[in-house]
Design a protein around this motif. Structure first.
Motif, PDB file in Angstrom:
ATOM      1  N   ASP A 174       0.846  -1.191   0.000  1.00 16.37           N
ATOM      2  CA  ASP A 174       0.000   0.000   0.000  1.00 16.37           C
ATOM      3  C   ASP A 174       0.882   1.242   0.000  1.00 16.37           C
ATOM      4  O   ASP A 174       2.085   1.162  -0.276  1.00 16.37           O
ATOM      5  N   GLU A 175       0.285   2.401   0.316  1.00  8.07           N
ATOM      6  CA  GLU A 175       1.056   3.647   0.295  1.00  8.07           C
ATOM      7  C   GLU A 175       2.120   3.700   1.384  1.00  8.07           C
ATOM      8  O   GLU A 175       3.057   4.504   1.301  1.00  8.07           O
ATOM      9  N   PHE A 176       2.001   2.854   2.393  1.00  6.36           N
ATOM     10  CA  PHE A 176       2.975   2.868   3.481  1.00  6.36           C
ATOM     11  C   PHE A 176       4.201   2.011   3.189  1.00  6.36           C
ATOM     12  O   PHE A 176       5.298   2.300   3.654  1.00  6.36           O
ATOM     13  N   SER A 177       4.014   0.953   2.421  1.00  4.35           N
ATOM     14  CA  SER A 177       5.129   0.054   2.131  1.00  4.35           C
ATOM     15  C   SER A 177       4.820  -0.770   0.894  1.00  4.35           C
ATOM     16  O   SER A 177       3.675  -1.216   0.705  1.00  4.35           O
ATOM     17  N   PRO A 178       5.842  -1.009   0.060  1.00  6.08           N
ATOM     18  CA  PRO A 178       5.643  -1.872  -1.108  1.00  6.08           C
ATOM     19  C   PRO A 178       5.653  -3.352  -0.751  1.00  6.08           C
ATOM     20  O   PRO A 178       5.452  -4.203  -1.619  1.00  6.08           O
ATOM     21  N   LEU A 179       5.873  -3.653   0.538  1.00  6.59           N
ATOM     22  CA  LEU A 179       5.962  -5.038   0.972  1.00  6.59           C
ATOM     23  C   LEU A 179       4.587  -5.593   1.326  1.00  6.59           C
ATOM     24  O   LEU A 179       3.708  -4.862   1.794  1.00  6.59           O
ATOM     25  N   SER A 180       4.413  -6.875   1.116  1.00  6.60           N
ATOM     26  CA  SER A 180       3.208  -7.540   1.613  1.00  6.60           C
ATOM     27  C   SER A 180       3.274  -7.595   3.135  1.00  6.60           C
ATOM     28  O   SER A 180       4.323  -7.357   3.748  1.00  6.60           O
ATOM     29  N   GLY A 181       2.155  -7.913   3.750  1.00  5.72           N
ATOM     30  CA  GLY A 181       2.159  -8.018   5.190  1.00  5.72           C
ATOM     31  C   GLY A 181       3.133  -9.056   5.704  1.00  5.72           C
ATOM     32  O   GLY A 181       3.834  -8.833   6.700  1.00  5.72           O
ATOM     33  N   THR A 182       3.185 -10.195   5.033  1.00  3.48           N
ATOM     34  CA  THR A 182       4.126 -11.245   5.420  1.00  3.48           C
ATOM     35  C   THR A 182       5.556 -10.731   5.372  1.00  3.48           C
ATOM     36  O   THR A 182       6.339 -10.932   6.317  1.00  3.48           O
ATOM     37  N   GLU A 183       5.897 -10.046   4.287  1.00  9.33           N
ATOM     38  CA  GLU A 183       7.251  -9.509   4.147  1.00  9.33           C
ATOM     39  C   GLU A 183       7.530  -8.426   5.182  1.00  9.33           C
ATOM     40  O   GLU A 183       8.627  -8.361   5.748  1.00  9.33           O
ATOM     41  N   LEU A 184       6.542  -7.607   5.456  1.00 10.40           N
ATOM     42  CA  LEU A 184       6.721  -6.511   6.411  1.00 10.40           C
ATOM     43  C   LEU A 184       6.952  -7.059   7.820  1.00 10.40           C
ATOM     44  O   LEU A 184       7.845  -6.586   8.547  1.00 10.40           O
ATOM     45  N   VAL A 185       6.168  -8.048   8.201  1.00  8.31           N
ATOM     46  CA  VAL A 185       6.355  -8.655   9.518  1.00  8.31           C
ATOM     47  C   VAL A 185       7.717  -9.317   9.618  1.00  8.31           C
ATOM     48  O   VAL A 185       8.444  -9.133  10.609  1.00  8.31           O
ATOM     49  N   MET A 186       8.081 -10.099   8.619  1.00 10.22           N
ATOM     50  CA  MET A 186       9.361 -10.803   8.662  1.00 10.22           C
ATOM     51  C   MET A 186      10.540  -9.832   8.701  1.00 10.22           C
ATOM     52  O   MET A 186      11.584 -10.123   9.282  1.00 10.22           O
ATOM     53  N   LYS A 187      10.382  -8.664   8.090  1.00 11.00           N
ATOM     54  CA  LYS A 187      11.460  -7.694   8.016  1.00 11.00           C
ATOM     55  C   LYS A 187      11.575  -6.830   9.273  1.00 11.00           C
ATOM     56  O   LYS A 187      12.680  -6.502   9.719  1.00 11.00           O
ATOM     57  N   LYS A 188      10.446  -6.476   9.874  1.00  9.83           N
ATOM     58  CA  LYS A 188      10.452  -5.471  10.936  1.00  9.83           C
ATOM     59  C   LYS A 188      10.236  -6.024  12.343  1.00  9.83           C
ATOM     60  O   LYS A 188      10.691  -5.406  13.314  1.00  9.83           O
ATOM     61  N   VAL A 189       9.529  -7.142  12.481  1.00 12.47           N
ATOM     62  CA  VAL A 189       9.131  -7.638  13.806  1.00 12.47           C
ATOM     63  C   VAL A 189      10.140  -8.660  14.307  1.00 12.47           C
ATOM     64  O   VAL A 189      10.407  -9.656  13.632  1.00 12.47           O
ATOM     65  N   LYS A 190      10.673  -8.425  15.501  1.00 10.39           N
ATOM     66  CA  LYS A 190      11.619  -9.396  16.064  1.00 10.39           C
ATOM     67  C   LYS A 190      10.941 -10.395  16.994  1.00 10.39           C
ATOM     68  O   LYS A 190      11.462 -11.493  17.199  1.00 10.39           O
ATOM     69  N   LEU A 191       9.779 -10.040  17.560  1.00  9.62           N
ATOM     70  CA  LEU A 191       9.089 -10.938  18.477  1.00  9.62           C
ATOM     71  C   LEU A 191       7.631 -10.511  18.594  1.00  9.62           C
ATOM     72  O   LEU A 191       7.325  -9.323  18.618  1.00  9.62           O
ATOM     73  N   THR A 192       6.743 -11.509  18.684  1.00  9.37           N
ATOM     74  CA  THR A 192       5.340 -11.269  18.961  1.00  9.37           C
ATOM     75  C   THR A 192       4.972 -12.025  20.232  1.00  9.37           C
ATOM     76  O   THR A 192       5.175 -13.240  20.318  1.00  9.37           O
ATOM     77  N   VAL A 193       4.477 -11.294  21.220  1.00  8.67           N
ATOM     78  CA  VAL A 193       4.102 -11.880  22.509  1.00  8.67           C
ATOM     79  C   VAL A 193       2.581 -11.881  22.584  1.00  8.67           C
ATOM     80  O   VAL A 193       1.942 -10.840  22.403  1.00  8.67           O
ATOM     81  N   ILE A 194       1.996 -13.047  22.858  1.00 10.24           N
ATOM     82  CA  ILE A 194       0.549 -13.206  22.800  1.00 10.24           C
ATOM     83  C   ILE A 194       0.014 -13.691  24.143  1.00 10.24           C
ATOM     84  O   ILE A 194       0.481 -14.695  24.684  1.00 10.24           O
ATOM     85  N   MET A 195      -0.972 -12.955  24.676  1.00  8.56           N
ATOM     86  CA  MET A 195      -1.754 -13.463  25.798  1.00  8.56           C
ATOM     87  C   MET A 195      -2.952 -14.175  25.206  1.00  8.56           C
ATOM     88  O   MET A 195      -3.840 -13.551  24.628  1.00  8.56           O
ATOM     89  N   GLY A 196      -2.971 -15.495  25.347  1.00  8.26           N
ATOM     90  CA  GLY A 196      -4.076 -16.252  24.780  1.00  8.26           C
ATOM     91  C   GLY A 196      -3.917 -17.727  25.049  1.00  8.26           C
ATOM     92  O   GLY A 196      -2.811 -18.237  25.221  1.00  8.26           O
ATOM     93  N   GLY A 197      -5.024 -18.420  25.086  1.00  6.51           N
ATOM     94  CA  GLY A 197      -4.996 -19.861  25.281  1.00  6.51           C
ATOM     95  C   GLY A 197      -4.630 -20.243  26.702  1.00  6.51           C
ATOM     96  O   GLY A 197      -4.736 -19.458  27.643  1.00  6.51           O
ATOM     97  N   GLY A 198      -4.178 -21.477  26.851  1.00  9.42           N
ATOM     98  CA  GLY A 198      -3.737 -21.998  28.128  1.00  9.42           C
ATOM     99  C   GLY A 198      -2.886 -23.224  27.879  1.00  9.42           C
ATOM    100  O   GLY A 198      -3.111 -23.958  26.894  1.00  9.42           O
TER     101      GLY A 198
END
Length: 339
Positions: free
Chosen positions: A166-190
């Protein structure tokens, strides 16, 4: 002869070294993804995040909501808290068709935070979209620098992962996450398995299934059992009446009494602590070399059949140390607030 320091001096020296280490580290860049509508642990979590930012440990890049607030006021609640802590300019986005449990109750606190405290937020349906805030924020950050802290439905994460350039990045969401995100912490499940579907997963089971199966970056999970063991909130009685965090705990009932009186489970506060400080070995045990499974009904289970970059945490040596840390951070006075 070597004279060992007395135990209390050792504690002081250890605390000083830990504080010095945290103070000299680069702030953790955090996007906070919250279902700010039903439970006030989201409010407590945002207070913990601001307290860590005040200490130089975190930088709050953006906040996005993932649950449809019946009062149309989840963004306003976030903004009121941000303003109280002197950070009223943090970008906020809302999921316009946010997840909701059928028959869910109206929020006990978001309308009050909207109406009783200063902020500049618009109604949720007039705020920027959560996905746009995610993509714009990630695109502007250095590679491998962002931690996502998710304490609600996984709808926004699914939307981000499947998003297109989109206008913010030429990368797909998958590419953007893989490039910029080092860790995702999730509160969920058990873990190791839920007897009943946990609320955050139950809010949007298809999104949870999608994220757990498709997300390629590291996922650190914190199950329901963690927050259930950590009771905090009464510490807020010592804070001033103009504190919106205190007000939320005053309005949210727990076992027939205001959470402000006796506290309540601290699911989301613990997740923020993990996102910023990581699983500190004196506080947490980490289970790895496996993967999280989510079924179509929203049950979660830890499996060792196929190792992936998934981990989950267990409390080490009882809840008292974590409760103390969370309670003190929630009740800490803002350092950036204009007085």
């Amino acid at each position: 002869m070597i004279v060992m320091p007395k135990p209390n001096l050792l504690c002081i020296l250890t605390s000083f070294c830990v504080s010095a280490s945290l103070a000299t580290a680069e702030p953790v860049k955090v996007i906070f993804d919250t279902d700010m509508a039903n439970d006030c642990d989201d409010v407590g979590a945002l207070a913990v995040l601001h307290a860590l930012a005040d200490r130089g440990e975190a930088e709050i890049l953006a906040e996005v909501t993932n649950r449809k607030c019946p009062g149309n006021a989840s963004a306003a609640a976030c903004a009121a808290i941000n303003t109280y802590y002197g950070r009223g300019n943090i970008p906020i986005g809302t999921d316009k068709d946010g997840a909701k449990i059928s028959g869910g109750r109206a929020s006990s606190y978001t309308p009050a935070l909207r109406d009783e405290f200063p902020h500049q937020a618009k109604p949720d349906d007039e705020m920027p979209d959560a996905l746009a805030i995610y993509r714009r924020t990630l695109a502007a950050q250095p590679d491998g620098s962002v931690v996502i802290c998710s304490v609600g439905a996984l709808s926004n994460l699914e939307d981000l992962w499947h998003s297109k350039a989109d206008e913010f990045s030429p990368l797909s969401g998958t590419e953007l996450v893989m490039k910029k995100v080092k860790l995702t912490v999730i509160m969920g499940g058990g873990f190791p398995r839920t007897a009943n579907p946990e609320t955050n997963i139950k809010l949007d089971p298809p999104a949870a299934v999608s994220v757990v199966n498709e997300w390629r970056g590291p996922l650190l999970w914190q199950g329901y059992e963690i927050g259930a063991a950590l009771i905090t909130g009464s510490e807020l009685q010592a804070t001033p009446s103009n504190n919106p965090v205190r007000r939320a705990f005053e309005l949210r009932m727990h076992h027939g009494k205001p959470a402000l009186e006796h506290g309540k489970p601290s699911h989301d506060q613990a997740t923020v602590l993990l996102a910023v400080r990581g699983p500190q070995p004196e506080l947490w045990d980490v289970v790895d070399k496996g993967r999280v499974i989510v079924d179509s009904d929203g049950h979660t289970e830890w499996s060792r059949d196929w190792p992936r970059p998934h981990r989950y945490v267990k409390i080490k040596n009882g809840p008292s140390a974590l409760q103390k840390i969370i309670g003190e951070l929630m009740a800490a006075p803002p350092s950036k607030r204009t007085r």
